[in-house]
Design a protein around this motif. Structure first.
Motif, mmCIF file in Angstrom:
data_model
loop_
_atom_site.group_PDB
_atom_site.id
_atom_site.type_symbol
_atom_site.label_atom_id
_atom_site.label_comp_id
_atom_site.label_asym_id
_atom_site.label_seq_id
_atom_site.Cartn_x
_atom_site.Cartn_y
_atom_site.Cartn_z
ATOM 1 N N UNK A 177 -10.913 33.752 -18.173
ATOM 2 C CA UNK A 177 -10.114 33.697 -16.939
ATOM 3 C C UNK A 177 -10.063 35.056 -16.245
ATOM 4 N N UNK A 178 -9.964 36.129 -17.028
ATOM 5 C CA UNK A 178 -9.997 37.468 -16.420
ATOM 6 C C UNK A 178 -11.355 37.739 -15.767
ATOM 7 N N UNK A 179 -12.403 37.314 -16.442
ATOM 8 C CA UNK A 179 -13.745 37.498 -15.887
ATOM 9 C C UNK A 179 -13.926 36.648 -14.627
ATOM 10 N N UNK A 180 -13.352 35.455 -14.622
ATOM 11 C CA UNK A 180 -13.424 34.608 -13.427
ATOM 12 C C UNK A 180 -12.717 35.269 -12.242
ATOM 13 N N UNK A 181 -11.552 35.842 -12.487
ATOM 14 C CA UNK A 181 -10.825 36.516 -11.408
ATOM 15 C C UNK A 181 -11.602 37.704 -10.870
ATOM 16 N N UNK A 182 -12.242 38.446 -11.774
ATOM 17 C CA UNK A 182 -13.017 39.604 -11.346
ATOM 18 C C UNK A 182 -14.200 39.188 -10.476
ATOM 19 N N UNK A 183 -14.887 38.094 -10.860
ATOM 20 C CA UNK A 183 -16.013 37.615 -10.058
ATOM 21 C C UNK A 183 -15.542 37.052 -8.713
ATOM 22 N N UNK A 184 -14.366 36.444 -8.675
ATOM 23 C CA UNK A 184 -13.835 35.973 -7.397
ATOM 24 C C UNK A 184 -13.556 37.131 -6.451
ATOM 25 N N UNK A 185 -13.033 38.226 -7.002
ATOM 26 C CA UNK A 185 -12.802 39.408 -6.167
ATOM 27 C C UNK A 185 -14.115 39.987 -5.651
ATOM 28 N N UNK A 239 -20.972 29.159 -14.208
ATOM 29 C CA UNK A 239 -21.116 29.097 -15.671
ATOM 30 C C UNK A 239 -19.826 29.500 -16.367
ATOM 31 N N UNK A 240 -19.117 30.470 -15.825
ATOM 32 C CA UNK A 240 -17.837 30.879 -16.426
ATOM 33 C C UNK A 240 -16.816 29.756 -16.314
ATOM 34 N N UNK A 241 -16.748 29.105 -15.170
ATOM 35 C CA UNK A 241 -15.791 28.010 -14.990
ATOM 36 C C UNK A 241 -16.111 26.820 -15.891
ATOM 37 N N UNK A 242 -17.407 26.567 -16.142
ATOM 38 C CA UNK A 242 -17.781 25.490 -17.073
ATOM 39 C C UNK A 242 -17.292 25.802 -18.477
ATOM 40 N N UNK A 243 -17.454 27.036 -18.929
ATOM 41 C CA UNK A 243 -16.961 27.429 -20.247
ATOM 42 C C UNK A 243 -15.451 27.317 -20.323
ATOM 43 N N UNK A 244 -14.772 27.680 -19.253
ATOM 44 C CA UNK A 244 -13.305 27.557 -19.231
ATOM 45 C C UNK A 244 -12.889 26.095 -19.363
ATOM 46 N N UNK A 294 -9.366 30.039 -29.452
ATOM 47 C CA UNK A 294 -9.636 29.448 -28.147
ATOM 48 C C UNK A 294 -8.740 30.041 -27.059
ATOM 49 N N UNK A 295 -7.493 30.311 -27.396
ATOM 50 C CA UNK A 295 -6.583 30.923 -26.412
ATOM 51 C C UNK A 295 -7.071 32.309 -26.009
ATOM 52 N N UNK A 296 -7.499 33.093 -27.003
ATOM 53 C CA UNK A 296 -7.996 34.435 -26.699
ATOM 54 C C UNK A 296 -9.263 34.368 -25.840
ATOM 55 N N UNK A 297 -10.184 33.479 -26.217
ATOM 56 C CA UNK A 297 -11.417 33.346 -25.443
ATOM 57 C C UNK A 297 -11.129 32.866 -24.029
ATOM 58 N N UNK A 298 -10.148 31.976 -23.887
ATOM 59 C CA UNK A 298 -9.794 31.479 -22.565
ATOM 60 C C UNK A 298 -9.254 32.589 -21.669
#
Length: 384
Positions: free
Chosen positions: A184-192, A212-217, A176-180
């Motif tokens: 989170x990296x993907x979320x930051x990339x989409x925010x940029x 959808x990424x934030x829901x999974x997080x 779960x830590x690895x998936x998180x």
């Protein structure tokens, strides 16, 4: 006209292609990096397989095929302890107070609790003095005080049953830590990407992916928090049963003979048979009022049916008598055949009118001869 439309279509296609490539550039980079890692792994595996094939050709396969890998130590960082115990107590209320004192002493809490005073429907034939109280509770205790709490709880009464288990959630928590971190990296990339987009349609698409990424997080973090709470606080499923007496005598090995075992079996069978008769008697007593009510209703219905049937037969007879009285008188020359509508259904049909009365000595005379004889008599009387 065609020359003008063709350059416009080409220009629109180029713009759409450039926008799509700008939106998914990060995903392509991630895909390329994963593909590169897969190629490296495949290359490494192919080297290993080549080495294994060389070892097999050199006759070293027998020594390598049975070689075991090194044993790795199990990671025990995220362990969840749980215990199920059942305790018999003589003084139920005092035992409950002691349990609450232990919970407050070890800084725990009751997650769920179920109390029963023993007055269930299965003991309807007993008095209130035969009720037996019981309590079922799920207790959460800090894992550091788990063993101490269990030892203290065992001393409250007579321990009848206890089972413990440990669940290792280290691997799940690590995954779960690895998936998180990946999400989170993907979320930051989409925010940029979202901060740089000026087209409204493209911004909406990126926001949907980001949601959808934030829901999974959020789901991953919730599961990680639950694991951390379960690791911090252990589970104790405690059952307290009120009893009249108990003894701590050890179990003595018995060497009964065949006759003793047969005697015990017969005695037990007879006791069970008496218990069955007792329950059957209680059941009959319980359903006796309903049987009486059903019998009374059945008796009333039978009486009503008989009464109405007799009444209908009486009416039929009265109608028949009225029809006979209202019938016209019979002529002098001979009887008139009765009306078939006036004949009751249960009576036999009368004989025909022309039929002579039966006589024991003389045979019946046909109707033609009787007419001739009557004509002869009339002729004789006229001659005279």
């Amino acid at each position: 006209m065609k020359k003008i439309l063709l350059p416009l279509a080409l220009a629109g296609t180029i713009l759409l292609t450039s926008c799509g490539s700008g939106m998914k550039a990060a995903d392509r980079a991630e895909t390329n990096s994963s593909a590169h890692q897969f190629d490296n792994a495949a290359e490494y595996k192919s080297d290993d397989s080549y080495a294994d094939s060389e070892a097999y050709e050199n006759g070293e396969s027998s020594s390598m095929s049975y070689k075991q890998s090194e044993v790795k130590a199990i990671n025990t960082q995220m362990l969840v302890y749980s215990c199920d115990m059942s305790i018999d107590v003589l003084e139920f209320d005092e035992a409950v107070d002691k349990i609450h004192e232990l919970i407050s002493t070890y800084n725990g809490f009751i997650e769920s609790e179920n109390y029963n005073d023993g007055g269930n429907t299965s003991k309807w034939e007993y008095s209130d003095s035969e009720k037996w109280k019981n309590l079922y509770a799920t207790i959460r205790i800090p894992s550091a005080d788990y063993e101490d709490f269990c030892e203290a709880a065992e001393k409250i009464g007579d321990m009848r049953r206890k089972s413990s288990s440990v669940q290792n959630l280290t691997t799940e928590y690590s995954d779960l830590s690895t998936t998180l971190s990946i999400y989170e990296a993907k979320e930051k990339r989409y925010l940029d990407i979202l901060s740089e987009i000026k087209n409204e349609q493209e911004a909406i698409e990126v926001e949907n992916e980001l949601t959808s990424i934030q829901i999974e997080i959020a789901k991953i973090k919730t599961r990680m928090n639950n694991i951390e709470n379960d690791v911090a606080y252990s589970f104790i499923n405690l059952t307290l049963n009120e009893v009249r007496k108990y003894s701590d005598k050890p179990v003595i090995e018995r060497n009964d003979t065949f006759g003793q075992r047969l005697k015990n079996t017969l005695s037990k069978t007879w006791d069970e048979f008496l218990y069955f008769l007792e329950n059957l008697l209680f059941i009959l007593i319980r359903i006796l009022p309903y049987i009486l009510i059903i019998g009374i209703i059945t008796f009333i219905i039978v009486k009503l049916v008989k009464f109405f049937s007799k009444r209908s037969e009486k009416r039929k007879k009265e109608k028949y008598q009225q029809r006979i009285q209202q019938a016209p008188p019979m002529p002098i020359n001979g009887p008139v055949p009765p009306n078939p509508q006036m004949i009751p259904p249960n009576m036999p049909a009368p004989p025909p009118v022309n039929a002579p009365a039966p006589h024991a000595d003389t045979p019946p005379v046909p109707p033609e001869n009787s007419e001739k004889s009557s004509n002869n008599k009339e002729n004789n009387s006229s001659n005279k």
